[in-house]
Scaffold this motif. Structure first.
Motif, PDB file in Angstrom:
ATOM      1  N   LEU A  29      -2.882  -4.488  -1.153  1.00 29.68           N
ATOM      2  CA  LEU A  29      -2.289  -4.206   0.164  1.00 29.68           C
ATOM      3  C   LEU A  29      -2.302  -2.702   0.421  1.00 29.68           C
ATOM      4  CD1 LEU A  29      -0.630  -5.176   2.693  1.00 29.68           C
ATOM      5  CD2 LEU A  29       1.418  -4.782   1.327  1.00 29.68           C
ATOM      6  N   ARG A  30      -2.811  -2.322   1.609  1.00 26.86           N
ATOM      7  CA  ARG A  30      -2.816  -0.912   1.998  1.00 26.86           C
ATOM      8  C   ARG A  30      -1.949  -0.726   3.235  1.00 26.86           C
ATOM      9  NH1 ARG A  30      -9.185   0.657   1.886  1.00 26.86           N
ATOM     10  NH2 ARG A  30      -8.396   2.649   2.628  1.00 26.86           N
ATOM     11  N   GLY A  31      -1.424   0.502   3.397  1.00 25.38           N
ATOM     12  CA  GLY A  31      -0.490   0.780   4.490  1.00 25.38           C
ATOM     13  C   GLY A  31      -1.064   0.416   5.842  1.00 25.38           C
ATOM     14  N   ARG A  32      -0.288  -0.333   6.614  1.00 24.49           N
ATOM     15  CA  ARG A  32      -0.778  -0.829   7.897  1.00 24.49           C
ATOM     16  C   ARG A  32      -0.470   0.106   9.053  1.00 24.49           C
ATOM     17  NH1 ARG A  32      -3.677  -3.818   5.011  1.00 24.49           N
ATOM     18  NH2 ARG A  32      -3.376  -6.060   4.905  1.00 24.49           N
ATOM     19  N   GLY A  33       0.169   1.239   8.751  1.00 26.72           N
ATOM     20  CA  GLY A  33       0.548   2.142   9.836  1.00 26.72           C
ATOM     21  C   GLY A  33      -0.602   3.018  10.297  1.00 26.72           C
ATOM     22  N   GLY A  34      -1.664   3.068   9.529  1.00 28.63           N
ATOM     23  CA  GLY A  34      -2.786   3.893   9.947  1.00 28.63           C
ATOM     24  C   GLY A  34      -3.498   4.540   8.781  1.00 28.63           C
ATOM     25  N   GLY A  35      -2.734   5.110   7.861  1.00 32.74           N
ATOM     26  CA  GLY A  35      -3.326   5.859   6.764  1.00 32.74           C
ATOM     27  C   GLY A  35      -4.113   5.000   5.778  1.00 32.74           C
ATOM     28  N   GLY A  36      -3.603   3.801   5.535  1.00 32.02           N
ATOM     29  CA  GLY A  36      -4.290   2.909   4.608  1.00 32.02           C
ATOM     30  C   GLY A  36      -4.090   3.263   3.148  1.00 32.02           C
ATOM     31  N   PHE A  37      -2.962   3.926   2.822  1.00 27.82           N
ATOM     32  CA  PHE A  37      -2.685   4.272   1.428  1.00 27.82           C
ATOM     33  C   PHE A  37      -2.218   3.017   0.690  1.00 27.82           C
ATOM     34  CE2 PHE A  37      -0.282   6.154  -2.081  1.00 27.82           C
ATOM     35  CZ  PHE A  37      -1.153   7.161  -2.480  1.00 27.82           C
ATOM     36  N   PRO A  38      -2.719   2.812  -0.573  1.00 27.62           N
ATOM     37  CA  PRO A  38      -2.315   1.605  -1.303  1.00 27.62           C
ATOM     38  C   PRO A  38      -0.799   1.527  -1.497  1.00 27.62           C
ATOM     39  CG  PRO A  38      -4.162   2.687  -2.384  1.00 27.62           C
ATOM     40  CD  PRO A  38      -3.708   3.607  -1.301  1.00 27.62           C
TER      41      PRO A  38
END
Lengths: 159, 597
Positions: free
Chosen positions: B164-173
């Motif tokens: 799962l990666r951040g859904r806010g935009g950055g996509g950080f794991p």
């Protein structure tokens, strides 16, 4: 700028709001939200009171008030008209709707009509993109507003 | 709980709310009571169904009938015909635009066929104001499992494995973020939910909070357990009153049930959640800016590192995740990391919620597996372009994203592909544009937004974006030169490389991507002073065709500035220096003599 005389009862209410947040400076934004709820806007006089209560500089309060678009230092009209300028509304013709409001009310965005009835503002996305373009009058949402529907909306409130 | 034979689910999302769904709800309830069906039929307001275009929506369970554009006046017919006599009300069913057939079951609608709903699993199914309904759909089971059977590290391992990666935009794991915060040593730590959805045209987070607030609360508690935090904060836009109300109600219920408080589920773990209100600043979506805003300051970002996971809210380790990211967590714990990782593409797992809007038939909220193509989203789910017009571009990622064109339609959507194409995932706004949209104007529109929302702290963003906007304005007014386009490009790259935070580093994207993908259109604005979609008013010329003009004088009489001259029954001419390009003559001419050059 003319000095505005604020009613003592409202000022008392404001001081109580500050107290309810323990006069904590970290709660400034919450206090401002409540203060705008009480006065409808945040004139310099209100900001001075808040600065004193929370023991911070007026410049700090002013800096925060002017940073956030939700806070306003100008009084709004009796019926605040806000036109959504989110992308969805923009591509569905919100600009033409604004032009029509400006034409009929004869004010610019950010201004209030001389009789104090209507003020005109733009906002960014209320999230009702399915109804684009969207206009808010007070809390009421009007969806799929076409330029020729503008006069009917105004007529509803003009009485 | 009473056992009902039938459930009437009425959409209570902001979109449908604005089209009188509340009055519809009370009508339905009153008629059910009137007919003495209170013990058999339950009418509830749910979260968003996603199909906002045809709202208000009423769904009838168990037969899954999907009624669209229902007005309060239709309430009686639905109860009398469908509920009592079992006959579907055909005129309210969704009509397949292709073959004009009525579709009763939402499962067969093109809009829903391709969707997999994980983050939106409960939106449109449950009453968001009733915790029991959430619990009946495995709610808080993941929390119980984590607290009683697993160590924090085990939970983090699942999150890492799920991809799962951040859904806010950055996509950080997400799992990695949790791990870093869990390893920061401090007496106090914070879990923050970023619900400051400032991206114009995006309403994913709002719909989740309105439709399924408990899934976010549950995930925040799990996160708190993993990183060792007892304090949760939700930073939410003040412009979302309905979402705030529902969230407050949900937090209250969770406290009552012992899911929040000093002793969560009797395990001795303490966790509670408070709300903090945003006040309308796009930059506050950036995590350091968000944290400063929560501290009562101007929402200006600061340099990273230190990252919030080390030093965040009041200098304490803080884990910031977005609403949609959190909504995925309970499902991952319940169904396992492998299940989640089996959905999506190699580097982007799971699903993504998109807010589909603009010139598209089915405006709404959708959730698709990563790797779905833009074509599937726009044509199969979105039902194609409005009014049969031609597709021109789709803007993803809001003001930080870019415009993708026809050649990108078969691109599988995931984090890395979108970046490679010059756009980004962003929070999930997807605005579709057709042939009537001028790409130079669209770029200008986004820059206007960025200029207004730039916090002003760093000069590349404060001054650079202003200059970009000025040059674009010059182009739309017909004063642009070839050098201006080079200047846009150079400046755009400088801003991207030097701005302090995510806002500035991405703000030139709409300009750069439109220059790349719509080069011809930019050149037309410069060389021919022409705007092919007719949006740049200054570049238009209204002209009267002498062949068609019969001299009826209608145009001259309606011209507000008297720019049209001509005798009765003689040919009329528009004086271009006086013309204000209002288009009144074009509207009034009955002989198609006025045209735009």
């Amino acid at each position: 700028m003319a000095i505005i005389k604020l009613s003592e009862s409202k000022l008392e209410e404001l001081r109580n709001v500050c107290k309810s947040f323990n006069n904590e400076k970290g709660e400034l934004i919450n206090v401002l939200h409540k203060a705008q709820g009480i006065f409808g806007y945040l004139p310099a006089e209100v900001q001075e009171v808040i600065a004193k209560e929370l023991n911070i500089s007026v410049a700090h309060v002013y800096g925060v008030v002017t940073f956030y678009s939700f806070f306003t230092m100008l009084p709004k009209g009796e019926h605040p008209v806000s036109i959504c300028l989110g992308t969805a509304c923009y591509v569905r013709g919100a600009e033409k709707v604004i032009e029509e409001f400006k034409r009929i009310l004869n004010v610019n965005v950010g201004e209030t009509t001389p009789d104090g009835k209507f003020s005109l503002a733009c906002l960014r996305c209320v999230g009702a993109c399915g109804l684009a373009p969207v206009v808010l009058v007070g809390d009421k949402v009007y969806g799929r507003v076409a330029p020729d529907g503008v006069k009917d909306i105004i007529a509803e409130y003009a009485k | 709980m009473a056992k009902y034979k039938m459930h009437l689910l009425v959409c209570g999302g902001t979109g449908c709310h604005a089209s009188e769904s509340e009055s519809l709800l009370s009508h339905l309830k009153a008629i059910v009571t009137d007919k003495g069906l209170d013990n058999e039929v339950q009418v509830i307001a749910t979260g968003c169904f996603g199909f906002c275009e045809k709202g208000p929506i009423v769904k009838i369970m168990p037969d899954n009938t999907f009624y669209t554009q229902v007005t309060p006046a239709d309430a009686r017919e639905i109860i009398e015909e469908h509920v009592i006599k079992g006959r579907k009300v055909n005129r309210l069913l969704y009509v397949n635009p292709e073959n004009k057939e009525h579709i009763a079951d939402s499962k067969h609608m093109g809009f829903y066929k391709k969707q997999i709903r994980i983050a939106l699993r409960n939106c449109g199914f449950i009453d968001p104001e009733n915790i029991d309904e959430y619990i009946s759909r495995d709610g808080y089971e993941a929390l119980a499992k984590c607290l009683t059977e697993m160590t924090p590290q085990q939970v983090i391992e699942i999150m890492k494995k799920s991809g799962l990666r951040g859904r806010g935009g950055g996509g950080f794991p997400t799992g990695l973020k949790w791990e870093i915060t869990s390893k920061s040593v401090s007496d106090v730590k914070y879990v923050v939910c970023n619900a400051d959805e400032g991206d114009p045209g995006a309403f994913m987070d709002r719909s989740i909070l309105e439709g399924d607030p408990h899934s976010v609360i549950e995930a925040m508690i799990i996160c708190g357990y993993c990183i060792g935090a007892s304090n949760g904060l939700v930073y939410i836009r003040a412009e979302y009153p309905l979402a705030i109300d529902r969230l407050k109600t949900a937090i209250g219920q969770a406290r009552e049930y012992g899911l929040l408080g000093n002793d969560v589920l009797g395990t001795g773990f303490a966790f509670d959640i408070e709300l903090r209100y945003g006040a309308g600043a796009f930059v506050c979506g950036e995590e350091t800016a968000l944290i400063h805003s929560m501290e009562g300051l101007r929402g200006e970002p600061t340099m990273k590192p230190p990252f919030p996971s080390v030093s965040g809210y009041y200098g304490k380790p803080t884990n910031v995740n977005n609403v949609e990211t959190f909504a995925n967590v309970p499902v991952i714990i319940n169904k396992g990391a492998d299940w989640f990782a089996s959905i999506g593409t190699e580097k982007s797992k799971g699903t993504k919620v998109f807010a589909l809007a603009g010139k598209i038939n089915n405006v709404g909220l959708i959730e698709v597996p990563m790797g779905t193509t833009l074509r599937e989203v726009i044509y199969e789910i979105g039902g194609g372009i409005k009014d049969g017009k031609k597709f021109k571009a789709v803007q993803t990622g809001g003001p930080s994203g870019g415009c993708l064109t026809e050649k990108h339609l078969d691109f599988p959507i995931d984090y890395d592909n979108l970046i490679a194409a010059g756009s980004m995932m962003g929070s999930g706004g997807m605005i579709v544009m057709d042939e009537d949209d001028c790409m130079v104007s669209i770029a200008k529109f986004y820059l206007e937004f960025t200029v207004e929302e730039s916090c002003g702290k760093c000069s590349p963003c404060r001054i650079g974006n202003k200059r970009l906007h000025e040059i674009l304005d010059k182009l739309t007014k017909g004063n642009g030169t070839r050098e201006d386009i080079d200047r846009l490009r150079n400046l755009g790259h400088v801003i991207k490389d030097t701005a302090l935070c995510g806002l500035g580093q991405t703000s030139p994207n709409p300009v750069l991507s439109t220059i790349d993908n719509f080069w011809d259109e930019y050149m037309e604005h410069v060389n021919e002073k022409k705007c092919r979609s007719g949006q740049c008013k200054a570049l238009l010329q209204y002209v009267i065709d002498p062949e068609n003009c019969v001299g009826c004088t209608a145009c001259a009489r309606n011209c507000p500035v008297n720019a049209i001259a001509g005798e009765r029954k003689g040919i009329h001419v528009i004086d271009q220096t006086t013309c204000i390009k209002c288009g009144a003559c074009l509207e009034k001419c009955k002989f198609n003599a006025v045209f735009i050059k």
